[in-house]
Design a protein around this motif. Sequence first.
Motif, PDB file in Angstrom:
ATOM      1  N   TRP A   1     -10.751  51.860 -65.408  1.00  0.00           N
ATOM      2  CA  TRP A   1     -10.580  50.393 -65.374  1.00  0.00           C
ATOM      3  C   TRP A   1     -11.683  49.736 -64.558  1.00  0.00           C
ATOM      4  N   LEU A   2     -12.645  50.560 -64.106  1.00  0.00           N
ATOM      5  CA  LEU A   2     -13.861  50.007 -63.504  1.00  0.00           C
ATOM      6  C   LEU A   2     -15.046  50.578 -64.282  1.00  0.00           C
ATOM      7  N   SER A   3     -16.140  49.846 -64.268  1.00  0.00           N
ATOM      8  CA  SER A   3     -17.321  50.342 -64.966  1.00  0.00           C
ATOM      9  C   SER A   3     -17.996  51.420 -64.117  1.00  0.00           C
ATOM     10  N   PRO A   4     -18.821  52.266 -64.749  1.00  0.00           N
ATOM     11  CA  PRO A   4     -19.565  53.261 -63.962  1.00  0.00           C
ATOM     12  C   PRO A   4     -20.342  52.593 -62.816  1.00  0.00           C
ATOM     13  N   ALA A   5     -20.908  51.426 -63.080  1.00  0.00           N
ATOM     14  CA  ALA A   5     -21.683  50.743 -62.026  1.00  0.00           C
ATOM     15  C   ALA A   5     -20.775  50.340 -60.857  1.00  0.00           C
ATOM     16  N   GLU A   6     -19.574  49.895 -61.170  1.00  0.00           N
ATOM     17  CA  GLU A   6     -18.645  49.499 -60.104  1.00  0.00           C
ATOM     18  C   GLU A   6     -18.208  50.718 -59.273  1.00  0.00           C
ATOM     19  N   VAL A   7     -17.977  51.822 -59.956  1.00  0.00           N
ATOM     20  CA  VAL A   7     -17.562  53.031 -59.227  1.00  0.00           C
ATOM     21  C   VAL A   7     -18.706  53.540 -58.347  1.00  0.00           C
ATOM     22  N   GLN A   8     -19.914  53.487 -58.854  1.00  0.00           N
ATOM     23  CA  GLN A   8     -21.089  53.852 -58.053  1.00  0.00           C
ATOM     24  C   GLN A   8     -21.187  52.961 -56.812  1.00  0.00           C
ATOM     25  N   GLU A   9     -21.048  51.681 -57.041  1.00  0.00           N
ATOM     26  CA  GLU A   9     -21.135  50.700 -55.947  1.00  0.00           C
ATOM     27  C   GLU A   9     -20.128  51.043 -54.838  1.00  0.00           C
ATOM     28  N   ILE A  10     -18.869  51.209 -55.246  1.00  0.00           N
ATOM     29  CA  ILE A  10     -17.814  51.499 -54.276  1.00  0.00           C
ATOM     30  C   ILE A  10     -18.096  52.812 -53.543  1.00  0.00           C
ATOM     31  N   SER A  11     -18.534  53.818 -54.288  1.00  0.00           N
ATOM     32  CA  SER A  11     -18.756  55.133 -53.674  1.00  0.00           C
ATOM     33  C   SER A  11     -19.817  55.059 -52.582  1.00  0.00           C
ATOM     34  N   HIS A  12     -20.894  54.367 -52.855  1.00  0.00           N
ATOM     35  CA  HIS A  12     -21.947  54.260 -51.839  1.00  0.00           C
ATOM     36  C   HIS A  12     -21.469  53.462 -50.624  1.00  0.00           C
ATOM     37  N   LEU A  13     -20.706  52.425 -50.851  1.00  0.00           N
ATOM     38  CA  LEU A  13     -20.174  51.640 -49.731  1.00  0.00           C
ATOM     39  C   LEU A  13     -19.252  52.496 -48.869  1.00  0.00           C
ATOM     40  N   VAL A  14     -18.424  53.291 -49.531  1.00  0.00           N
ATOM     41  CA  VAL A  14     -17.472  54.134 -48.798  1.00  0.00           C
ATOM     42  C   VAL A  14     -18.207  55.155 -47.934  1.00  0.00           C
ATOM     43  N   ILE A  15     -19.162  55.839 -48.532  1.00  0.00           N
ATOM     44  CA  ILE A  15     -19.827  56.922 -47.807  1.00  0.00           C
ATOM     45  C   ILE A  15     -20.601  56.384 -46.602  1.00  0.00           C
ATOM     46  N   ARG A  16     -21.232  55.241 -46.778  1.00  0.00           N
ATOM     47  CA  ARG A  16     -21.974  54.674 -45.645  1.00  0.00           C
ATOM     48  C   ARG A  16     -21.039  54.244 -44.520  1.00  0.00           C
ATOM     49  N   GLN A  17     -19.959  53.596 -44.890  1.00  0.00           N
ATOM     50  CA  GLN A  17     -19.018  53.153 -43.855  1.00  0.00           C
ATOM     51  C   GLN A  17     -18.395  54.356 -43.140  1.00  0.00           C
ATOM     52  N   MET A  18     -18.269  55.451 -43.857  1.00  0.00           N
ATOM     53  CA  MET A  18     -17.672  56.647 -43.246  1.00  0.00           C
ATOM     54  C   MET A  18     -18.504  57.159 -42.067  1.00  0.00           C
ATOM     55  N   THR A  19     -19.785  56.841 -42.023  1.00  0.00           N
ATOM     56  CA  THR A  19     -20.576  57.284 -40.867  1.00  0.00           C
ATOM     57  C   THR A  19     -20.045  56.632 -39.586  1.00  0.00           C
ATOM     58  N   PHE A  20     -19.613  55.393 -39.695  1.00  0.00           N
ATOM     59  CA  PHE A  20     -19.042  54.727 -38.519  1.00  0.00           C
ATOM     60  C   PHE A  20     -17.656  55.282 -38.183  1.00  0.00           C
ATOM     61  N   PHE A  21     -16.825  55.406 -39.206  1.00  0.00           N
ATOM     62  CA  PHE A  21     -15.486  55.953 -38.948  1.00  0.00           C
ATOM     63  C   PHE A  21     -15.600  57.349 -38.323  1.00  0.00           C
ATOM     64  N   SER A  22     -16.564  58.130 -38.791  1.00  0.00           N
ATOM     65  CA  SER A  22     -16.721  59.492 -38.274  1.00  0.00           C
ATOM     66  C   SER A  22     -17.037  59.484 -36.792  1.00  0.00           C
ATOM     67  N   LEU A  23     -17.974  58.629 -36.400  1.00  0.00           N
ATOM     68  CA  LEU A  23     -18.336  58.591 -34.983  1.00  0.00           C
ATOM     69  C   LEU A  23     -17.172  58.078 -34.140  1.00  0.00           C
ATOM     70  N   ASP A  24     -16.479  57.053 -34.641  1.00  0.00           N
ATOM     71  CA  ASP A  24     -15.285  56.581 -33.929  1.00  0.00           C
ATOM     72  C   ASP A  24     -14.308  57.737 -33.739  1.00  0.00           C
ATOM     73  N   TYR A  25     -14.150  58.508 -34.791  1.00  0.00           N
ATOM     74  CA  TYR A  25     -13.190  59.619 -34.788  1.00  0.00           C
ATOM     75  C   TYR A  25     -13.550  60.649 -33.720  1.00  0.00           C
ATOM     76  N   LEU A  26     -14.858  60.911 -33.588  1.00  0.00           N
ATOM     77  CA  LEU A  26     -15.311  61.868 -32.577  1.00  0.00           C
ATOM     78  C   LEU A  26     -15.190  61.297 -31.167  1.00  0.00           C
ATOM     79  N   GLU A  27     -15.501  60.023 -31.047  1.00  0.00           N
ATOM     80  CA  GLU A  27     -15.592  59.439 -29.706  1.00  0.00           C
ATOM     81  C   GLU A  27     -14.259  58.960 -29.157  1.00  0.00           C
TER      82      GLU A  27
END
Lengths: 247, 247
Positions: A174-200
């Motif tokens: 129900w999303l286009s390939p471009a939309e899924v790509q967009e979301i995936s990249h946003l998620v992975i980048r934001q996860m760098t912050f969540f990861s550091l928060d998680y460690l700290e």
Amino acid sequence: MAKKTTKRAKPRKSGGPLGSGREKLMASAMHLAATTRSLASLGLREVARHAGLNPNTFYRHFRDFDDLGLAVVEELSGELRKGLRERRLQPAAGGLRLSLDGDLANTLQLARSVIRESIALVLDSIAEHREAYVVGIREMHGTSPVLRKAMRKVLDDIANDMAEDVQGALRVDWLSPAEVQEISHLVIRQMTFFSLDYLEQPEQRDAIRAQAERFVLLLFLGALASRLAAASPAGLSGIRLNQSPPT
Amino acid sequence: MAKKTTKRAKPRKSGGPLGSGREKLMASAMHLAATTRSLASLGLREVARHAGLNPNTFYRHFRDFDDLGLAVVEELSGELRKGLRERRLQPAAGGLRLSLDGDLANTLQLARSVIRESIALVLDSIAEHREAYVVGIREMHGTSPVLRKAMRKVLDDIANDMAEDVQGALRVDWLSPAEVQEISHLVIRQMTFFSLDYLEQPEQRDAIRAQAERFVLLLFLGALASRLAAASPAGLSGIRLNQSPPT
């Protein structure tokens, strides 16, 4: 771990046979860099000493610290990517589909469980390899162009894997390939912050995990709502948004 | 710029009267660090030489490189925060409200224009102070605990400003304060990636700007849809989501 004992054979380049010396140097460099040092500032002798090795052995395994950093990045990203794909494909193999042909509430429920599993794997993996992750995320914006590029590529690779699984096995059609790509990249980048928060902030881990899960869900729901708004703005305003008034 | 000419008065601490020497040292350090060096690796003499100053003058202005880094972070974040608030409050002063008591399509349209303005300001500001931003974003995950903390605080401050304006002047009263806070922090963190993309890929600037705008919109729409789903899952599935089939 059970490597051939070719440590004395002097293979000059990295990529040659691995010995435990290689692993020791990688671990020592990550340990020394994970506190308040940059990888680039480490001295050869210091790392070798920490690893309990003769400094001369360094060049049997690595050309320089960039080369060592790349080896760490490759090893951990390979592990993480493999684990993530398995966690996403397992429910798919069990018959889970996130298409919207049926009950949306049910689909959302299933989506939440896949998101929860995937986020948990990322955060567990990061907690397990704490030092290497701290160094890796630092080098993502760091001074070494080689490592910066390698880290960006890792993030892109993981995002592309995610997009492929979401669109493919999990059938988010129900999303286009471009939309899924967009979301995936946003998620992975934001996860760098969540990861550091998680460690700290170990005492906040449950909250951070929940924030990360909700972030992913917000993006998918937002993309859905955006489609709907584009298709029929009137339809959107027909929804009673004010039914949950602010408190 | 029109500072008192107290350069010879030897104020020993930073925070004292500013001279152009101070500005020159800041600019030189940023310039030298923005390529492939970390701030921590810079030498005092090297920075002073680049600034065309006697190395002894460094300690008239700064305790150390952390102190210099803090001064840059404070100066730029102050400017950016002020500019961002003005851009958000201007339309509000002109009567713009993003409450949902009327036409949702219209509200979305207005929201898009506020988002566009704010994103443009961030990206323009970053392009204008390229070197300082590259160094600042590097130090966000960098080796100096002092600068790491300062950069996290800048991001948090900007996010808090955003939340205050969105909830206050812009009257986004269809989300809770906690939801607006959540979205604001997610936006500001993700902007660090969009900013670097914007600097590194000048030929992609329009696309990156559009991606950033859409990201913000996805979060607000997602939060809205999430409220709706929580309030009435059946209502959500009543929406014809399949009306835009995948291509």
